[in-house]
Design an enzyme around this catalytic site. Structure first.
Site, PDB file in Angstrom:
ATOM      1  N   CYS A 113      36.989  34.720  43.747  1.00  0.00           N
ATOM      2  CA  CYS A 113      36.106  33.702  43.617  1.00  0.00           C
ATOM      3  C   CYS A 113      35.609  32.665  44.649  1.00  0.00           C
ATOM      4  CB  CYS A 113      36.463  32.928  42.213  1.00  0.00           C
ATOM      5  SG  CYS A 113      35.134  31.946  41.340  1.00  0.00           S
ATOM      6  N   HIS A 207      37.624  37.121  38.278  1.00  0.00           N
ATOM      7  CA  HIS A 207      38.940  36.877  38.364  1.00  0.00           C
ATOM      8  C   HIS A 207      39.610  38.018  37.762  1.00  0.00           C
ATOM      9  CE1 HIS A 207      38.755  32.433  39.480  1.00  0.00           C
ATOM     10  NE2 HIS A 207      37.470  32.437  39.034  1.00  0.00           N
ATOM     11  N   GLU A 209      42.941  38.591  38.102  1.00  0.00           N
ATOM     12  CA  GLU A 209      44.311  37.822  37.871  1.00  0.00           C
ATOM     13  C   GLU A 209      44.185  37.494  36.167  1.00  0.00           C
ATOM     14  OE1 GLU A 209      41.883  33.883  38.724  1.00  0.00           O
ATOM     15  OE2 GLU A 209      42.071  36.234  39.431  1.00  0.00           O
TER      16      GLU A 209
END
Length: 230
Positions: A113, A207, A209
Site C-alpha cells: 500500500c 493488503h 496481510e
C-alpha cells in the site's frame, strides 16, 4: 530461514492514554504471523535517526514497507491537495533513506500500500493525492473490492486471471518511477502492483496481510518474497 525487517509504523497515543507522551512504533500482527508461519523470523525496525539505518540492515535479510499515512506531495514536487490526508515527514525521510540503503546493500524490498507509493516516489514517480483526481469509478475502500489483471511474466504471474483484491487507499500511482514496471492494474486502469526485477523490488497496492490465512495466493506473495524468488 530469512530474517525479515518490517519498518515500524509511528503512532502517537492520545492524552487520555497511560504514558501518552511516549511515541510508539508498531506493526500489524498479521505481518508477523504470516512470516512466522512460513518459517521466518521478524524484527520490527522503528522509525529512527537515518544514521542508524545501516546498523539495522546488518540485522536483517529483507525489508518490508507497510501501509500508513499519506506520502508527502512535496517529495514529488506538488503542493498539498485539499483531500490530502495526514502525512508524516519524519517517517517519509527515514523510509526513503532505508530504501536507498537497502538497494545499495542488495537487500530485497516488499512494499504494501503506502510502501508501493513511497517506492514509486523514490524512483522518481508521482502520485494522485486522492482518487478524486482520477477517472476511476471503483470503490477503493472496502474488502473485497475489485478485480485486477496481472502480467503473467512478472513475479505475480501465479495469480489467477481477474484476481479479486481488497483495497484500503485513496492515493495511487500517477507517473511511474524510472526502472519500475507496472505488473498489475485494476479494471479502472490504475496501477495495483510494481516490480524491479534487477533490484529485487516488489510492491502491491492491496493488503495481502489481511487475507493470507484464507487466500492462498495472497500468502504466496509473502512466500516468494521471503524465499528469495524475486
Amino acid at each position: 530461514m530469512a530474517i525479515i525487517g518490517i519498518l515500524g509504523t509511528p503512532y502517537n497515543t492520545v492524552e487520555q492514554s497511560p504514558f501518552w507522551w511516549n511515541k510508539v512504533s508498531y506493526t500489524r500482527q498479521s505481518f508477523i504471523d504470516v512470516f512466522q508461519d512460513l518459517g521466518h523470523t521478524v524484527i520490527i525496525l522503528p522509525v529512527d535517526k537515518t544514521e542508524n539505518i545501516k546498523n539495522y540492515l546488518t540485522l536483517v535479510d529483507k525489508i518490508v514497507l507497510t501501509g500508513g499515512a499519506d506520502v508527502s506531495p512535496y517529495l514529488y514536487g506538488e503542493e498539498p491537495n485539499a483531500k490530502l490526508g495526514t502525512t508524516d515527514p519524519i517517517r517519509d525521510r527515514f523510509e526513503l533513506a532505508t530504501i536507498k540503503a537497502a538497494l545499495e546493500a542488495n537487500k530485497p524490498i516488499l512494499g504494501i500500500c503506502r510502501g508501493l507509493q513511497l517506492l514509486n516516489v523514490y524512483f522518481g514517480g508521482s502520485l494522485y493525492q486522492d482518487l478524486s483526481q482520477t477517472s476511476s469509478q471503483i470503490k477503493h475502500l472496502q474488502s473485497p473490492t475489485h478485480h485486477i489483471s496481472v502480467e503473467k511474466e512478472s513475479a505475480l504471474g501465479f495469480l489467477p486471471e481477474n484476481y479479486m483484491v481488497n483495497s484500503f487507499h485513496h492515493q495511487v500511482i500517477k507517473d511511474l518511477g524510472q526502472g519500475l514496471t507496472a505488473i498489475a492494474h485494476g479494471n479502472d486502469g490504475l496501477v495495483e502492483a510494481i516490480e524491479n526485477k534487477e533490484k529485487h523490488v516488489l510492491a502491491v497496492q492491496w493488503h495481502p496481510e489481511c487475507t493470507w490465512e484464507t487466500e492462498h495466493f495472497d500468502k504466496k506473495i509473502f512466500e516468494i518474497f521471503a524465499n528469495g524468488t524475486i
